[in-house]
Design an enzyme around this catalytic site. Sequence first.
Site, PDB file in Angstrom:
ATOM      1  N   LYS A   1       0.680  -1.689   0.015  1.00 18.26           N
ATOM      2  CA  LYS A   1       0.682  -0.063   0.061  1.00 18.26           C
ATOM      3  C   LYS A   1       1.288   1.196  -0.020  1.00 18.26           C
ATOM      4  O   LYS A   1       2.102   1.597   0.460  1.00 18.26           O
ATOM      5  CB  LYS A   1      -0.639  -0.248   1.423  1.00 18.26           C
ATOM      6  CG  LYS A   1      -2.140  -1.159   1.494  1.00 18.26           C
ATOM      7  CD  LYS A   1      -3.461  -1.019   2.241  1.00 18.26           C
ATOM      8  CE  LYS A   1      -3.479  -2.066   1.911  1.00 18.26           C
ATOM      9  NZ  LYS A   1      -5.337  -1.979   3.271  1.00 18.26           N
TER      10      LYS A   1
ATOM     11  N   TYR B   1     -12.380  -2.151  -4.104  1.00 17.70           N
ATOM     12  CA  TYR B   1     -12.443  -2.567  -2.611  1.00 17.70           C
ATOM     13  C   TYR B   1     -14.406  -2.352  -2.827  1.00 17.70           C
ATOM     14  O   TYR B   1     -14.700  -2.388  -1.114  1.00 17.70           O
ATOM     15  CB  TYR B   1     -12.494  -1.309  -2.087  1.00 17.70           C
ATOM     16  CG  TYR B   1     -11.024  -1.512  -0.855  1.00 17.70           C
ATOM     17  CD1 TYR B   1     -10.204  -2.898  -0.341  1.00 17.70           C
ATOM     18  CD2 TYR B   1     -10.571  -0.514  -0.761  1.00 17.70           C
ATOM     19  CE1 TYR B   1      -9.552  -3.536   0.008  1.00 17.70           C
ATOM     20  CE2 TYR B   1      -8.783  -0.710  -0.490  1.00 17.70           C
ATOM     21  CZ  TYR B   1      -8.572  -1.553  -0.132  1.00 17.70           C
ATOM     22  OH  TYR B   1      -7.353  -2.511   0.794  1.00 17.70           O
TER      23      TYR B   1
ATOM     24  N   ASN C   1      -1.954   0.438   7.043  1.00 16.38           N
ATOM     25  CA  ASN C   1      -1.656  -1.263   7.286  1.00 16.38           C
ATOM     26  C   ASN C   1      -0.488  -1.670   6.439  1.00 16.38           C
ATOM     27  O   ASN C   1       0.010  -2.759   6.559  1.00 16.38           O
ATOM     28  CB  ASN C   1      -2.703  -1.913   7.808  1.00 16.38           C
ATOM     29  CG  ASN C   1      -3.244  -2.418   7.118  1.00 16.38           C
ATOM     30  OD1 ASN C   1      -3.675  -1.364   5.880  1.00 16.38           O
ATOM     31  ND2 ASN C   1      -4.886  -3.419   7.020  1.00 16.38           N
TER      32      ASN C   1
ATOM     33  N   HIS D   1      -1.978  -5.658   1.809  1.00 16.50           N
ATOM     34  CA  HIS D   1      -3.301  -5.832   1.332  1.00 16.50           C
ATOM     35  C   HIS D   1      -3.360  -6.559   1.194  1.00 16.50           C
ATOM     36  O   HIS D   1      -2.197  -8.124   0.014  1.00 16.50           O
ATOM     37  CB  HIS D   1      -4.459  -5.053   0.400  1.00 16.50           C
ATOM     38  CG  HIS D   1      -5.549  -5.723   0.301  1.00 16.50           C
ATOM     39  ND1 HIS D   1      -7.206  -6.016   0.361  1.00 16.50           N
ATOM     40  CD2 HIS D   1      -6.052  -6.875  -1.320  1.00 16.50           C
ATOM     41  CE1 HIS D   1      -7.409  -6.820  -0.151  1.00 16.50           C
ATOM     42  NE2 HIS D   1      -7.576  -7.320  -1.468  1.00 16.50           N
TER      43      HIS D   1
ATOM     44  N   GLU E   1      -9.078 -10.257  -7.727  1.00 15.75           N
ATOM     45  CA  GLU E   1      -8.498  -9.075  -7.548  1.00 15.75           C
ATOM     46  C   GLU E   1      -7.400  -9.521  -8.404  1.00 15.75           C
ATOM     47  O   GLU E   1      -6.229  -8.115  -8.962  1.00 15.75           O
ATOM     48  CB  GLU E   1      -7.808  -9.160  -5.783  1.00 15.75           C
ATOM     49  CG  GLU E   1     -10.053  -8.901  -5.025  1.00 15.75           C
ATOM     50  CD  GLU E   1      -8.791  -9.061  -4.004  1.00 15.75           C
ATOM     51  OE1 GLU E   1      -7.551  -9.094  -3.043  1.00 15.75           O
ATOM     52  OE2 GLU E   1      -9.411  -8.298  -2.953  1.00 15.75           O
TER      53      GLU E   1
HETATM   54  P1  CMP Z   1      -7.299  -4.605   3.662  1.00 18.10           P
HETATM   55  O1  CMP Z   1      -7.021  -5.552   4.126  1.00 18.10           O
HETATM   56  O2  CMP Z   1      -7.020  -4.057   2.592  1.00 18.10           O
HETATM   57  O3  CMP Z   1      -9.112  -4.996   3.460  1.00 18.10           O
HETATM   58  C1  CMP Z   1      -9.848  -3.145   3.445  1.00 18.10           C
HETATM   59  C2  CMP Z   1      -9.166  -2.344   4.463  1.00 18.10           C
HETATM   60  O4  CMP Z   1      -9.939  -1.468   5.050  1.00 18.10           O
HETATM   61  C3  CMP Z   1      -8.601  -3.143   5.401  1.00 18.10           C
HETATM   62  O5  CMP Z   1      -7.010  -3.333   4.653  1.00 18.10           O
HETATM   63  C4  CMP Z   1      -7.972  -1.419   6.105  1.00 18.10           C
HETATM   64  O6  CMP Z   1      -6.767  -1.291   5.960  1.00 18.10           O
HETATM   65  C5  CMP Z   1      -9.380  -0.591   5.534  1.00 18.10           C
HETATM   66  N1  CMP Z   1      -9.731  -0.709   6.885  1.00 18.10           N
HETATM   67  C6  CMP Z   1     -10.359   0.874   7.888  1.00 18.10           C
HETATM   68  N2  CMP Z   1     -10.912   0.299   8.805  1.00 18.10           N
HETATM   69  C7  CMP Z   1     -11.358  -0.799   9.003  1.00 18.10           C
HETATM   70  C8  CMP Z   1     -12.276  -1.282   9.794  1.00 18.10           C
HETATM   71  N3  CMP Z   1     -12.827  -0.726  10.825  1.00 18.10           N
HETATM   72  N4  CMP Z   1     -12.326  -3.237   9.577  1.00 18.10           N
HETATM   73  C9  CMP Z   1     -11.693  -3.017   9.062  1.00 18.10           C
HETATM   74  N5  CMP Z   1     -10.595  -2.991   8.661  1.00 18.10           N
HETATM   75  C10 CMP Z   1     -11.194  -1.871   7.835  1.00 18.10           C
END
Ligand code: CMP
Length: 136
Positions: A12, A52, A115, A118, A129
Amino acid sequence: MSKYEQTLSIIKPDAVERNLSDEIKQIFILKGFKIAEEKKLKITKNEAEKFYQVHQTKPFYNDLCNYLSSGPIVAMILEKENAIIDNRNIMGATNPKDAAEGTIRKKFGLSIDKNSVHGSDSAENAKIEIDFFFKN
Ligand code: CMP
């Protein structure tokens, strides 16, 4: 039939920006993944919304799409036996605060949004995806 499985991994914007791409790729390689394909790109907000779309009803959807389209990312097809679950275990919990020691999100994640990585959560989503980034 081959037991090898493919999953989609994204490094990311927060991790690309901190020049962590090579270190993260090295973690996957040391864990036995082959990087079958990879590309560095920047997506539009519209593309992020499509990527998403499973999260479109969530309160964090708009911020999430703004974030994924905010800077360059690295999309990769990772390949190994049990690639989907193994990738998720190596990434760690979604929120870096909850991620186990030794996981990518524990090591590099800054927040639940930033984070660092993904990974596809199921075989069905892995196919969708992978097609999104590599079949057009
Ligand atoms: P990712 O695995 O990319 O999938 C969806 C993303 O939404 C997740 O990582 C997080 O970075 C983001 N996100 C933000 N807020 C939340 C939340 N409350 N719960 C889950 N994902 C979240």
